[in-house]
Scaffold this motif. Structure first.
Motif, PDB file in Angstrom:
ATOM      1  N   VAL A  56       0.854  -1.189   0.000  1.00  0.00           N
ATOM      2  CA  VAL A  56       0.000   0.000   0.000  1.00  0.00           C
ATOM      3  C   VAL A  56       0.889   1.239   0.000  1.00  0.00           C
ATOM      4  O   VAL A  56       1.803   1.354   0.820  1.00  0.00           O
ATOM      5  CB  VAL A  56      -0.926   0.021   1.235  1.00  0.00           C
ATOM      6  N   TYR A  59       2.684   3.421   3.228  1.00  0.00           N
ATOM      7  CA  TYR A  59       2.934   2.682   4.468  1.00  0.00           C
ATOM      8  C   TYR A  59       3.858   1.498   4.212  1.00  0.00           C
ATOM      9  O   TYR A  59       3.927   0.967   3.102  1.00  0.00           O
ATOM     10  CB  TYR A  59       1.629   2.149   5.067  1.00  0.00           C
ATOM     11  N   CYS A  83       4.268  -0.487  12.068  1.00  0.00           N
ATOM     12  CA  CYS A  83       3.671   0.202  10.925  1.00  0.00           C
ATOM     13  C   CYS A  83       4.360   1.548  10.755  1.00  0.00           C
ATOM     14  O   CYS A  83       4.391   2.374  11.681  1.00  0.00           O
ATOM     15  CB  CYS A  83       2.167   0.391  11.161  1.00  0.00           C
ATOM     16  N   SER A  93       2.518   2.905  14.519  1.00  0.00           N
ATOM     17  CA  SER A  93       2.027   2.045  15.600  1.00  0.00           C
ATOM     18  C   SER A  93       2.904   0.809  15.715  1.00  0.00           C
ATOM     19  O   SER A  93       3.582   0.415  14.757  1.00  0.00           O
ATOM     20  CB  SER A  93       0.570   1.619  15.347  1.00  0.00           C
ATOM     21  N   ILE A 157       0.148   3.204  19.804  1.00  0.00           N
ATOM     22  CA  ILE A 157      -0.240   3.923  18.583  1.00  0.00           C
ATOM     23  C   ILE A 157      -0.199   5.426  18.819  1.00  0.00           C
ATOM     24  O   ILE A 157      -0.474   5.907  19.932  1.00  0.00           O
ATOM     25  CB  ILE A 157      -1.655   3.484  18.110  1.00  0.00           C
ATOM     26  N   THR A 164      -7.296   7.679  11.674  1.00  0.00           N
ATOM     27  CA  THR A 164      -7.169   6.850  10.468  1.00  0.00           C
ATOM     28  C   THR A 164      -7.486   5.391  10.756  1.00  0.00           C
ATOM     29  O   THR A 164      -8.224   4.746  10.013  1.00  0.00           O
ATOM     30  CB  THR A 164      -5.738   6.958   9.902  1.00  0.00           C
ATOM     31  N   PHE A 165      -6.916   4.867  11.832  1.00  0.00           N
ATOM     32  CA  PHE A 165      -6.983   3.424  12.034  1.00  0.00           C
ATOM     33  C   PHE A 165      -8.125   2.993  12.961  1.00  0.00           C
ATOM     34  O   PHE A 165      -8.649   1.893  12.818  1.00  0.00           O
ATOM     35  CB  PHE A 165      -5.641   2.911  12.563  1.00  0.00           C
ATOM     36  N   LEU A 166      -8.438   3.780  13.932  1.00  0.00           N
ATOM     37  CA  LEU A 166      -9.529   3.442  14.848  1.00  0.00           C
ATOM     38  C   LEU A 166     -10.390   4.689  15.042  1.00  0.00           C
ATOM     39  O   LEU A 166     -10.433   5.278  16.130  1.00  0.00           O
ATOM     40  CB  LEU A 166      -8.958   2.961  16.193  1.00  0.00           C
ATOM     41  N   PRO A 167     -11.087   5.110  13.984  1.00  0.00           N
ATOM     42  CA  PRO A 167     -11.817   6.381  14.048  1.00  0.00           C
ATOM     43  C   PRO A 167     -12.868   6.420  15.145  1.00  0.00           C
ATOM     44  O   PRO A 167     -13.113   7.469  15.739  1.00  0.00           O
ATOM     45  CB  PRO A 167     -12.441   6.494  12.654  1.00  0.00           C
ATOM     46  N   TRP A 168     -13.484   5.289  15.425  1.00  0.00           N
ATOM     47  CA  TRP A 168     -14.494   5.259  16.487  1.00  0.00           C
ATOM     48  C   TRP A 168     -13.867   5.596  17.835  1.00  0.00           C
ATOM     49  O   TRP A 168     -14.478   6.284  18.669  1.00  0.00           O
ATOM     50  CB  TRP A 168     -15.165   3.889  16.540  1.00  0.00           C
TER      51      TRP A 168
ATOM     52  N   ASP B  63     -11.980   5.619   2.987  1.00  0.00           N
ATOM     53  CA  ASP B  63     -10.604   6.055   3.258  1.00  0.00           C
ATOM     54  C   ASP B  63      -9.676   5.014   2.645  1.00  0.00           C
ATOM     55  O   ASP B  63      -9.384   3.989   3.260  1.00  0.00           O
ATOM     56  CB  ASP B  63     -10.378   6.166   4.768  1.00  0.00           C
ATOM     57  N   ASP B  65      -6.177   3.477   1.231  1.00  0.00           N
ATOM     58  CA  ASP B  65      -4.739   3.514   1.533  1.00  0.00           C
ATOM     59  C   ASP B  65      -4.443   4.244   2.843  1.00  0.00           C
ATOM     60  O   ASP B  65      -3.311   4.656   3.086  1.00  0.00           O
ATOM     61  CB  ASP B  65      -3.941   4.178   0.396  1.00  0.00           C
ATOM     62  N   CYS B  66      -5.472   4.424   3.676  1.00  0.00           N
ATOM     63  CA  CYS B  66      -5.309   5.130   4.957  1.00  0.00           C
ATOM     64  C   CYS B  66      -4.613   6.473   4.734  1.00  0.00           C
ATOM     65  O   CYS B  66      -3.738   6.879   5.517  1.00  0.00           O
ATOM     66  CB  CYS B  66      -4.534   4.264   5.947  1.00  0.00           C
ATOM     67  N   LYS B 214      -6.097  -0.876   6.905  1.00  0.00           N
ATOM     68  CA  LYS B 214      -6.735  -0.715   8.218  1.00  0.00           C
ATOM     69  C   LYS B 214      -6.365  -1.851   9.173  1.00  0.00           C
ATOM     70  O   LYS B 214      -6.515  -1.729  10.380  1.00  0.00           O
ATOM     71  CB  LYS B 214      -8.265  -0.679   8.066  1.00  0.00           C
ATOM     72  N   PHE B 217      -1.525  -3.912   7.770  1.00  0.00           N
ATOM     73  CA  PHE B 217      -0.224  -3.285   7.922  1.00  0.00           C
ATOM     74  C   PHE B 217       0.127  -2.998   9.371  1.00  0.00           C
ATOM     75  O   PHE B 217       1.279  -2.827   9.716  1.00  0.00           O
ATOM     76  CB  PHE B 217      -0.152  -2.003   7.088  1.00  0.00           C
ATOM     77  N   ASN B 218      -0.894  -2.925  10.194  1.00  0.00           N
ATOM     78  CA  ASN B 218      -0.626  -2.623  11.596  1.00  0.00           C
ATOM     79  C   ASN B 218      -1.013  -3.785  12.500  1.00  0.00           C
ATOM     80  O   ASN B 218      -0.833  -3.696  13.710  1.00  0.00           O
ATOM     81  CB  ASN B 218      -1.379  -1.357  12.015  1.00  0.00           C
ATOM     82  N   GLN B 220      -3.879  -4.724  13.372  1.00  0.00           N
ATOM     83  CA  GLN B 220      -5.036  -4.426  14.220  1.00  0.00           C
ATOM     84  C   GLN B 220      -6.246  -5.228  13.733  1.00  0.00           C
ATOM     85  O   GLN B 220      -7.167  -4.711  13.115  1.00  0.00           O
ATOM     86  CB  GLN B 220      -5.304  -2.925  14.232  1.00  0.00           C
ATOM     87  N   THR B 224     -13.612  -4.655  15.391  1.00  0.00           N
ATOM     88  CA  THR B 224     -13.875  -3.329  14.810  1.00  0.00           C
ATOM     89  C   THR B 224     -13.312  -3.194  13.403  1.00  0.00           C
ATOM     90  O   THR B 224     -13.750  -2.334  12.650  1.00  0.00           O
ATOM     91  CB  THR B 224     -13.304  -2.203  15.690  1.00  0.00           C
TER      92      THR B 224
END
Lengths: 174, 665
Positions: A56, A59, A83, A93, A157, A164-168, B63, B65-66, B214, B217-218, B220, B224
């Motif tokens: 990607v 990243y 990351c 992160s 993080i 970006t990654f955990l918007p909530w 969103d 490619d973040c 999302k 790459f990390n 996570q 969620t």
């Protein structure tokens, strides 16, 4: 045996956090990182990754196999994910996956910890314990809401990356 | 400059690989990603001369490619192409006023079942990680049997009786590369032979997309982010394709958790293989089948993914399957004694306590106990026993599961044809920790299951069943010789040798084991797979990450590999346990058992090609080097019935004495 000097400075910087409470070294290791490290410093700390995913744009994901004492086949998520943003070379992160759920209470002192719930505080389908480590670093205990609940995943993080990654979670924290 | 322009100007991408290959009518999600645009107008999508724009939904903000910014995703789920040939798929539109377009040439292959109404069957055997050396090792252990007169069935380099999979008439080699790496895993290799298309590591029948960042790459991966694992373009596998279009009966048999990657590729669609709870749900409510079950027969481990306690959604899928008419089996005794059923769910192992893990995506794996331990054979005390029997004392062997699955799928009301996948899972799972005996005995168990299918297929008249045996990928085991260690002198795995080397990169240390029944380690030191994450002083220098560089051996005192096997002398020789039909692995009193010596270079997969063997109608298609995705199309071709010329040729080669035969075959 290889000497430890190359990462001595980083070690000392992180020592106060690393030494605090708890006997489970495995879960404490994540606090060696500050997210301010350069990629080279990450490599000095934990070596070169066994897998790099850069498919990607923007990243790069450095992934590390689990240590032998943890059950490691291709069902096991990499033990560590680092990351990175390729443009700025910034560490976004660091994720630590464990093969078995770990007691992480020592990392989440009650006074410094908040629990958040997805998708909302009233509809608790997934919970996260959150501790602020520094101005822009949060430690997350995934899938846990309170002391005594074990987790298989810790995430360090940047707060600025939450959107970006955990918007909530970003929304709830803000 | 072009990169900068590419990042800021609107563009569109069709999320299909460059070499997309489909059967006619095979379902695939068509997904367009539009970057750097808030709105699109004038969307036109054509497939050849057909305008399929109306199949696409409303553009949705995403969103990608973040990277933030304005992006859109436009989907047409579960599309297919009905006309064989090369179909040019073209998408064009105005994105924020800029004309953008993308296209793909899709190869659509013809597929029709025989017009006379006859139906063929396929039994696909996947020995997980069963590269050439694994087949060799199973042969050299199970076909080197010393009888009561001291006669070895392996003499002068020939075998009296080869493996079942050796006896299959057609062989080839399969290249197993994924879309993103030389060394693949079981998910993307499985997707190759299940769908005919390549994808990335850990993906089950799903192509990459712009929201993978999302979670991929990390790391996570949790409840969620599950939505981003399930939004990837899906491509239908052969199991659902045959059931949906032609009413085929479908099955999976595995010694793993039935939601493990290899069985998952026949029944689920998820870009992340560890979304086990979702995979189990899709077995019950399959997206390609309008929410109907994916399989008629499911046999294996993995009870925890199906029971309320193991699932975040608290659904009891066992009960839900039963309510749809599935007979449940929880033990070998059940499997043997239950009467015929049209649909069967057999889950033979769980964990002592089922619980959803903290990610919310799965319960812990519950793979079936490996053959070596089901047979009660001895391990060195220092060797771990994964998936120990525990309270699950009545687990079936793979040959029984295979026989019952074939009986269930082929019996009943008429014969609509069936497709069955049978997996020997712990060939791989025991190879990861370099448990040689575990992996070899599992391969022997697997071969017995192949024998069951071959025997069943041989009785069919006309010959209507293709049996294919292959691996998803290889691992690093090599056959290195014959072990010369008496039982009393096996090294304890906990007493391994820490050898150290001086290199230009500093002092290096590696762990060398010389332990384990049947296993003397490779001449090259086994490099401890990782010191990562273990910062204790004794481990910081043992990781593979420190190994590159030129080794200069400074310490020669500890060289266990040369002490534990001989390279050029003799053959192994085992005793057969007449009760189980498996070789034993302990020496008789006063006799030194000559075990096979194998070595492992790593504890991981490799990118080496793997063998394929085939028998039955269409088997001739499986000769030569092939890509793993070809296996999908070759199996499909065999089902069309249009294989008579090749089948006749293979029969002639097998039956005409003009052609040479291999001893033992």
């Amino acid at each position: 045996m290889r000497k430890l000097q190359p990462w001595g400075a980083l070690l000392l910087a992180a020592l106060p956090l690393f030494c605090e409470g708890g006997e489970n070294r495995k879960v404490q290791e994540i606090l060696r990182f500050t997210l301010q490290e350069t990629p080279e410093e990450i490599a000095k700390l934990i070596g070169r990754p066994s897998h790099v995913d850069d498919s990607v744009p923007g990243y790069q994901s450095w992934q590390y196999e689990p240590p032998p004492e943890e059950n490691g086949d291709d069902n096991s998520a990499p033990a560590w994910f680092v990351c990175l943003r390729t443009g700025t070379r910034q560490v976004v992160s660091i994720t630590r996956n464990f093969d078995k759920p770990q007691d992480v209470d020592a990392l989440f002192p009650m006074a410094q910890t908040m629990a958040h719930h997805w998708p909302s505080p009233t509809d608790r389908q997934f919970s996260v314990r959150v501790r602020r480590i520094s101005e822009d670093a949060l430690l997350l205990g995934m899938g846990t809401a309170k002391a005594g609940e074990r987790t298989s995943q810790l995430i360090l993080i940047r707060r600025s990356a939450l959107k970006t990654f955990l918007p909530w979670l970003a929304e709830q924290i803000e | 400059v072009s990169t900068l322009l590419g990042q800021s100007t609107p563009n569109v991408r069709i999320l299909l690989p460059e070499r997309t290959r489909l059967l006619q009518g095979q379902l695939v999600d068509l997904v367009l990603e539009v970057r750097n645009a808030k709105a699109v107008t004038g969307l036109t999508v054509t497939a050849g001369s057909n305008d399929i724009t109306a199949n696409f939904g409303t553009p949705a903000a995403a969103d990608l490619d973040c990277a933030g910014g304005s992006n859109l995703v436009i989907r047409a789920n579960l599309q297919s192409f009905d006309t064989p040939g090369t179909v040019k798929l073209t998408a064009s539109m105005s994105a924020d006023g800029t004309s953008v377009t993308d296209s793909r040439d899709i190869e659509v292959r013809a597929f029709q079942l025989p017009a006379d109404g006859t139906r063929r069957n396929v039994v696909l055997f996947i020995g997980d990680a069963m590269g050439t050396a694994y087949r060799d090792a199973a042969r050299l252990v199970s076909r080197a049997i010393v009888d009561s007169n001291g006669k070895n069935s392996l003499r002068e380099g020939f075998f009296d009786n080869l493996l079942e999979m050796d006896k299959m008439p057609v062989s080839g080699m399969s290249m197993t590369y994924g879309s993103d790496s030389v060394v693949p895993d079981s998910a993307n290799t499985g997707s190759s032979w299940a769908t005919g298309n390549k994808t990335f590591l850990a993906s089950v029948n799903s192509f990459a997309d712009g929201t993978d960042c999302k979670w991929r790459f990390n790391g996570q991966t949790n409840t969620t982010t599950l939505q981003y694992m399930l939004d990837n373009p899906r491509v239908e596998n052969l199991w659902q394709y045959l059931k949906r279009r032609f009413g085929y009966r479908t099955g999976i048999v595995t010694t793993a958790d039935v939601t493990d990657a290899t069985p998952a590729v026949e029944g689920a669609y998820s870009a992340y293989r560890q979304a086990r709870a979702e995979i189990a749900r899709q077995y019950l409510e399959n997206p390609m089948l309008g929410g109907q079950p994916a399989f008629d027969v499911i046999l294996g481990g993995g009870l925890d993914q199906f029971v309320s306690a193991g699932r975040k959604d608290s659904r009891n899928l066992v009960q839900e399957f039963q309510s749809k008419g599935y007979q449940f089996a929880g033990s070998a005794t059940d499997l043997k004694n239950n009467g015929y059923a049209w649909r069967v769910l057999g889950l033979f192992r769980g964990n002592p306590t089922a619980a959803a893990n903290s990610s919310g995506l799965a319960a812990s794996d519950s793979n079936m106990t490996v053959a070596y331990d089901k047979l009660g054979l001895s391990r060195p005390a220092s060797e771990s026993v994964p998936n120990a029997i525990g309270s699950y004392t009545d687990q079936p062997m793979l040959d029984l599961m295979t026989q019952k699955a074939i009986d269930y799928l082929s019996g009943g009301f008429g014969s609509p044809g069936f497709i069955l996948m049978v997996e020997g899972a712990s060939i791989d799972k025991e190879s990861h920790p370099n448990n040689a005996a575990g992996t070899i005995w599992d391969t022997i168990e697997f071969d017995k299951a192949v024998g069951v299918a071959r025997a069943w297929a041989a009785k069919r008249n006309p010959k209507d069943t293709l049996v294919v045996v292959t691996a998803d990928h290889d691992q690093s085991m090599s056959v290195i010789g014959v072990s010369n260690i008496p039982d009393t002198e096996y090294l304890d795995r906990s007493k391994n040798v820490q050898a150290s080397w001086s290199t230009a990169r500093g002092q290096q240390a590696v762990t060398v084991f010389g332990d384990s029944y049947t296993n003397a380690r490779a001449g090259l030191p086994w490099i401890n797979a990782s010191g990562n994450g273990d910062f204790s002083a004794s481990r910081v220098n043992t990781g593979a990450q420190y190994s590159p560089g030129t080794f200069a051996l400074t310490q020669t005192a500890d060289a266990p590999a040369t002490d534990t096997y001989v390279t050029y002398s003799g053959f192994p020789g085992y005793s057969l346990d007449s009760k189980t039909g498996y070789p034993t692995n302990t020496a008789k009193s006063g006799v030194m058992l000559r075990r096979l010596a194998v070595g492992f270079r790593t504890g991981d997969h490799t990118g080496t090609s793997v063998p394929v063997t085939a028998e039955g109608p269409g088997s001739f298609l499986f000769t030569g080097y092939m890509d793993q995705t070809d296996i999908f199309f070759k199996m499909a071709t065999s089902l069309t019935g249009d294989t008579a010329d090749g089948d006749k040729f293979v029969d002639t080669v097998l039956t005409n004495s003009r052609y040479p035969k291999t001893p033992g075959k």
